[in-house]
Design a protein around this motif. Structure first.
Motif, PDB file in Angstrom:
ATOM      1  N   PHE A 329       0.829  -1.210   0.000  1.00  0.00           N
ATOM      2  CA  PHE A 329       0.000   0.000   0.000  1.00  0.00           C
ATOM      3  C   PHE A 329       0.863   1.259   0.000  1.00  0.00           C
ATOM      4  O   PHE A 329       0.607   2.205  -0.758  1.00  0.00           O
ATOM      5  CB  PHE A 329      -0.939   0.003   1.212  1.00  0.00           C
ATOM      6  CG  PHE A 329      -1.818   1.213   1.256  1.00  0.00           C
ATOM      7  CD1 PHE A 329      -2.914   1.314   0.405  1.00  0.00           C
ATOM      8  CD2 PHE A 329      -1.538   2.272   2.111  1.00  0.00           C
ATOM      9  CE1 PHE A 329      -3.725   2.454   0.413  1.00  0.00           C
ATOM     10  CE2 PHE A 329      -2.336   3.400   2.135  1.00  0.00           C
ATOM     11  CZ  PHE A 329      -3.439   3.490   1.286  1.00  0.00           C
ATOM     12  N   ILE A 330       1.898   1.292   0.841  1.00  0.00           N
ATOM     13  CA  ILE A 330       2.775   2.463   0.880  1.00  0.00           C
ATOM     14  C   ILE A 330       3.438   2.682  -0.480  1.00  0.00           C
ATOM     15  O   ILE A 330       3.563   3.814  -0.955  1.00  0.00           O
ATOM     16  CB  ILE A 330       3.844   2.309   1.978  1.00  0.00           C
ATOM     17  CG1 ILE A 330       3.196   2.353   3.367  1.00  0.00           C
ATOM     18  CG2 ILE A 330       4.906   3.407   1.867  1.00  0.00           C
ATOM     19  CD1 ILE A 330       4.165   2.094   4.505  1.00  0.00           C
ATOM     20  N   ALA A 331       3.860   1.587  -1.122  1.00  0.00           N
ATOM     21  CA  ALA A 331       4.482   1.698  -2.445  1.00  0.00           C
ATOM     22  C   ALA A 331       3.518   2.331  -3.443  1.00  0.00           C
ATOM     23  O   ALA A 331       3.898   3.205  -4.234  1.00  0.00           O
ATOM     24  CB  ALA A 331       4.913   0.319  -2.926  1.00  0.00           C
ATOM     25  N   ARG A 332       2.259   1.893  -3.388  1.00  0.00           N
ATOM     26  CA  ARG A 332       1.266   2.373  -4.359  1.00  0.00           C
ATOM     27  C   ARG A 332       1.054   3.882  -4.267  1.00  0.00           C
ATOM     28  O   ARG A 332       0.811   4.546  -5.286  1.00  0.00           O
ATOM     29  CB  ARG A 332      -0.068   1.638  -4.138  1.00  0.00           C
ATOM     30  CG  ARG A 332      -1.246   2.167  -4.950  1.00  0.00           C
ATOM     31  CD  ARG A 332      -1.010   2.063  -6.449  1.00  0.00           C
ATOM     32  NE  ARG A 332      -2.111   2.627  -7.213  1.00  0.00           N
ATOM     33  CZ  ARG A 332      -2.233   3.902  -7.547  1.00  0.00           C
ATOM     34  NH1 ARG A 332      -1.283   4.774  -7.184  1.00  0.00           N
ATOM     35  NH2 ARG A 332      -3.264   4.339  -8.231  1.00  0.00           N
ATOM     36  N   VAL A 333       1.147   4.458  -3.072  1.00  0.00           N
ATOM     37  CA  VAL A 333       0.853   5.885  -2.907  1.00  0.00           C
ATOM     38  C   VAL A 333       2.123   6.741  -2.911  1.00  0.00           C
ATOM     39  O   VAL A 333       2.064   7.921  -2.583  1.00  0.00           O
ATOM     40  CB  VAL A 333       0.045   6.137  -1.611  1.00  0.00           C
ATOM     41  CG1 VAL A 333      -1.270   5.396  -1.653  1.00  0.00           C
ATOM     42  CG2 VAL A 333       0.841   5.754  -0.363  1.00  0.00           C
ATOM     43  N   SER A 334       3.278   6.151  -3.276  1.00  0.00           N
ATOM     44  CA  SER A 334       4.557   6.865  -3.165  1.00  0.00           C
ATOM     45  C   SER A 334       5.229   7.138  -4.498  1.00  0.00           C
ATOM     46  O   SER A 334       6.384   7.573  -4.530  1.00  0.00           O
ATOM     47  CB  SER A 334       5.516   6.071  -2.258  1.00  0.00           C
ATOM     48  OG  SER A 334       4.974   5.908  -0.978  1.00  0.00           O
ATOM     49  N   LYS A 335       4.556   6.918  -5.587  1.00  0.00           N
ATOM     50  CA  LYS A 335       5.145   7.166  -6.906  1.00  0.00           C
ATOM     51  C   LYS A 335       5.564   8.631  -7.041  1.00  0.00           C
ATOM     52  O   LYS A 335       4.846   9.544  -6.631  1.00  0.00           O
ATOM     53  CB  LYS A 335       4.140   6.815  -8.002  1.00  0.00           C
ATOM     54  CG  LYS A 335       4.680   7.007  -9.411  1.00  0.00           C
ATOM     55  CD  LYS A 335       3.640   6.632 -10.455  1.00  0.00           C
ATOM     56  CE  LYS A 335       4.189   6.825 -11.865  1.00  0.00           C
ATOM     57  NZ  LYS A 335       3.185   6.475 -12.902  1.00  0.00           N
ATOM     58  N   GLY A 336       6.759   8.820  -7.602  1.00  0.00           N
ATOM     59  CA  GLY A 336       7.229  10.169  -7.890  1.00  0.00           C
ATOM     60  C   GLY A 336       8.162  10.762  -6.858  1.00  0.00           C
ATOM     61  O   GLY A 336       8.804  11.785  -7.110  1.00  0.00           O
ATOM     62  N   ARG A 337       8.277  10.136  -5.700  1.00  0.00           N
ATOM     63  CA  ARG A 337       9.175  10.654  -4.666  1.00  0.00           C
ATOM     64  C   ARG A 337      10.579  10.073  -4.860  1.00  0.00           C
ATOM     65  O   ARG A 337      10.730   8.974  -5.377  1.00  0.00           O
ATOM     66  CB  ARG A 337       8.648  10.311  -3.267  1.00  0.00           C
ATOM     67  CG  ARG A 337       7.266  10.884  -3.021  1.00  0.00           C
ATOM     68  CD  ARG A 337       6.804  10.785  -1.594  1.00  0.00           C
ATOM     69  NE  ARG A 337       5.423  11.255  -1.491  1.00  0.00           N
ATOM     70  CZ  ARG A 337       5.065  12.537  -1.407  1.00  0.00           C
ATOM     71  NH1 ARG A 337       5.999  13.475  -1.366  1.00  0.00           N
ATOM     72  NH2 ARG A 337       3.792  12.895  -1.342  1.00  0.00           N
ATOM     73  N   THR A 338      11.587  10.804  -4.419  1.00  0.00           N
ATOM     74  CA  THR A 338      12.941  10.252  -4.466  1.00  0.00           C
ATOM     75  C   THR A 338      13.074   9.207  -3.357  1.00  0.00           C
ATOM     76  O   THR A 338      12.327   9.225  -2.367  1.00  0.00           O
ATOM     77  CB  THR A 338      14.006  11.340  -4.267  1.00  0.00           C
ATOM     78  OG1 THR A 338      13.871  11.887  -2.945  1.00  0.00           O
ATOM     79  CG2 THR A 338      13.860  12.446  -5.310  1.00  0.00           C
ATOM     80  N   ILE A 339      14.047   8.319  -3.512  1.00  0.00           N
ATOM     81  CA  ILE A 339      14.259   7.283  -2.503  1.00  0.00           C
ATOM     82  C   ILE A 339      14.588   7.908  -1.148  1.00  0.00           C
ATOM     83  O   ILE A 339      14.111   7.446  -0.113  1.00  0.00           O
ATOM     84  CB  ILE A 339      15.382   6.328  -2.950  1.00  0.00           C
ATOM     85  CG1 ILE A 339      14.888   5.458  -4.106  1.00  0.00           C
ATOM     86  CG2 ILE A 339      15.866   5.470  -1.796  1.00  0.00           C
ATOM     87  CD1 ILE A 339      15.925   4.515  -4.678  1.00  0.00           C
ATOM     88  N   ARG A 340      15.375   8.979  -1.160  1.00  0.00           N
ATOM     89  CA  ARG A 340      15.738   9.634   0.110  1.00  0.00           C
ATOM     90  C   ARG A 340      14.502  10.228   0.794  1.00  0.00           C
ATOM     91  O   ARG A 340      14.280  10.031   1.999  1.00  0.00           O
ATOM     92  CB  ARG A 340      16.776  10.713  -0.134  1.00  0.00           C
ATOM     93  CG  ARG A 340      17.263  11.399   1.143  1.00  0.00           C
ATOM     94  CD  ARG A 340      18.462  12.307   0.890  1.00  0.00           C
ATOM     95  NE  ARG A 340      19.644  11.529   0.532  1.00  0.00           N
ATOM     96  CZ  ARG A 340      20.250  11.579  -0.657  1.00  0.00           C
ATOM     97  NH1 ARG A 340      19.777  12.388  -1.610  1.00  0.00           N
ATOM     98  NH2 ARG A 340      21.310  10.842  -0.913  1.00  0.00           N
TER      99      ARG A 340
END
Length: 499
Positions: A329-340
């Motif tokens: 779920f966290i992955a699904r809502v995190s598109k576009g952010r940098t890894i840091r």
């Protein structure tokens, strides 16, 4: 229905078999799972302590490394949600209901009932209770979630792979993950998610019932809990039908408003100065002792070892068993952010909020225990502890009502998030699974919770989650290796130095 994969049918069959066993032979089911849990925690506690600590170190290294510049998506992609909404969504799915359930109960238990090493009711027990509560709900818990979430987000949005656990292992195993081995990995993730969420639905219904019973005198009984689950099921299915950007987004924002309101009231009405002092002092002790706590196996102290098995090892296994659901779920809502940005957001912010939450509720509970009323003498169930604390505070009815509503909204959000995740995992990683699939999984989760409540099988199901976490921990180790390998290859192409 045409997008449903083998994973759906195999996982559903396994869930039906496990729940059938639990419902028809609850005593045997509890005996078998209990013995397996006991064996794993006593024989492999050292392994859990080591592997979770490695996960924390791995995430911290990635944060400060050049890998942190890489974006979870194309270089031109930007986040779909604001930081506030993003944080609300990941926090609601990852910890929400647990903070309400354990906010007062865990520190009070560590202080007055069963301290780790100190004598009950002493100042040292007070300090130790808060430090270990921080430890159980801090960086280690969120590092477990972050590993799964980062691997999934990176491979799905950066590499174009389907949003499946199996897809994250392709850099190591290649096309084997497209066959039976990949199906096996994904079935395991789905099974762990269904069992975990069904358990939470059951426990959530019990706590809502406990709150209503404590506040309004409503009977604490199975029939009432079935009605609660039925009402919540209708609400989370409506939310699930409305889609991710509406239902879960709005619910998560409501959760945060209610949570902040309840937290603020407890800080104001409770021992305010002591709360801030304990937060500051415990944060320092947590940072100072984190390495020692991380590897403390107490091999020469039987009593302390049993405490570690019952609390720390249990928590590490519990977070691992929940990581497929929360991570996806966290992955699904995190598109576009940098890894840091992603890792700082997932690791640091929820940890700090959790620390302050436990400082407020835990300090207030212990203060009441010391100066107002012996709460441990009331023979309270865990789900009633919070309401017993509120009963000794000003505006007790308002606090209790807000808490019941907050538990309910966290409850709905977790179930809603789970139906979305299960839909993704059983439709080959679809970012927008069909409503029919989500409804099927939603009804399945609620039905499982009702069946297990009727047969008193929730305890055995919790044991089964601990057992399931053991093999999934090895999958997580492979996910770290796979992620590091892929990031290293990309770093070479981008001409950035790897750590």
């Amino acid at each position: 229905m045409k997008n449903i994969t083998k994973v759906f049918w195999i996982a559903l069959a396994l869930v039906v078999l496990a729940v059938g066993f639990g419902a028809l032979a609850p005593e045997s089911f509890e005996l078998v799972t209990g013995k397996m849990q006991s064996f794993i925690t006593s024989s492999f506690g050292w392994y859990y302590l080591s592997v979770v600590s490695i996960m924390v170190v791995f995430t911290l290294i990635i944060i400060v490394s050049p890998f942190g510049k890489i974006r979870l998506g194309k270089d031109t992609d930007r986040p779909e949600y604001t930081r506030v909404t993003w944080f609300s969504m990941l926090f609601s799915a990852g910890m929400g209901i647990g903070l309400v359930f354990w906010g007062a109960a865990e520190p009070l238990s560590h202080y007055a009932i069963s301290p780790a090493t100190a004598d009950p009711g002493t100042r040292e027990a007070f300090r130790e209770s808060m430090r270990f509560t921080f430890f159980h709900w801090g960086l280690h818990a969120w590092a477990i979630y972050a590993i799964v979430a980062l691997a999934l987000a990176y491979f799905q949005f950066r590499k174009g792979e389907p949003g499946l656990i199996s897809a994250t292992l392709k850099p190591i195993f290649g096309d084997k993950m497209n066959g039976p081995w990949g199906v096996l990995v994904d079935v395991f993730a789905v099974f762990a998610t269904v069992v975990g969420v069904a358990t939470t639905l059951g426990l959530g219904a019990i706590q809502i019932n406990g709150g209503l019973s404590y506040i309004f005198g409503i009977e604490n009984a199975f029939g009432v809990q079935v009605i609660i689950i039925a009402v919540v099921t209708v609400l989370f299915l409506i939310s699930a039908w409305s889609g991710l950007s509406k239902g879960i987004k709005y619910l998560s924002n409501i959760n945060m408003i209610l949570a902040v309101s309840l937290l603020a009231l407890v800080v104001i009405l409770g021992p305010t100065v002591l709360i801030f002092n304990m937060f500051t002092d415990t944060l320092g002790r947590y940072v100072q002792n984190i390495v020692q706590m991380s590897f403390s196996a107490a091999p020469l102290n039987v009593g302390n070892r049993e405490w570690i098995n019952g609390w720390t090892i249990f928590y590490w296994a519990w977070w691992i068993s929940w990581s497929p659901f929360v991570g996806i779920f966290i992955a699904r809502v995190s598109k576009g952010r940098t890894i840091r940005e992603f890792l700082i957001g997932v690791l640091m912010i929820p940890s700090i909020v959790s620390f302050f939450w436990f400082s407020a509720f835990g300090t207030t509970a212990i203060n009441i225990q010391d100066k107002v009323k012996d709460l441990t003498a009331l023979d309270l169930k865990t789900e009633e502890t919070l309401f017993a604390v509120f009963n000794e505070m000003p505006l007790s009815m308002l606090l209790s009502i807000i808490a019941v509503v907050l538990i309910s909204t966290f409850f709905i959000t977790s179930a809603d998030s789970a139906t979305f995740v299960l839909g993704m995992q059983t439709t080959n990683g679809s970012l927008n699974p069909s409503n029919i699939v989500k409804v099927i999984w939603g009804l399945a989760q609620s039905s499982i919770a009702v069946i297990l409540l009727s047969s008193e099988g929730l305890g055995a199901l919790q044991s089964m989650l601990i057992v399931a976490a053991f093999p999934f921990s090895f999958i997580m180790v492979l996910m770290m290796l796979s992620l590091y390998k892929s990031l290293s290859n990309e770093a070479k192409k981008m001409k950035i130095s790897k750590p």
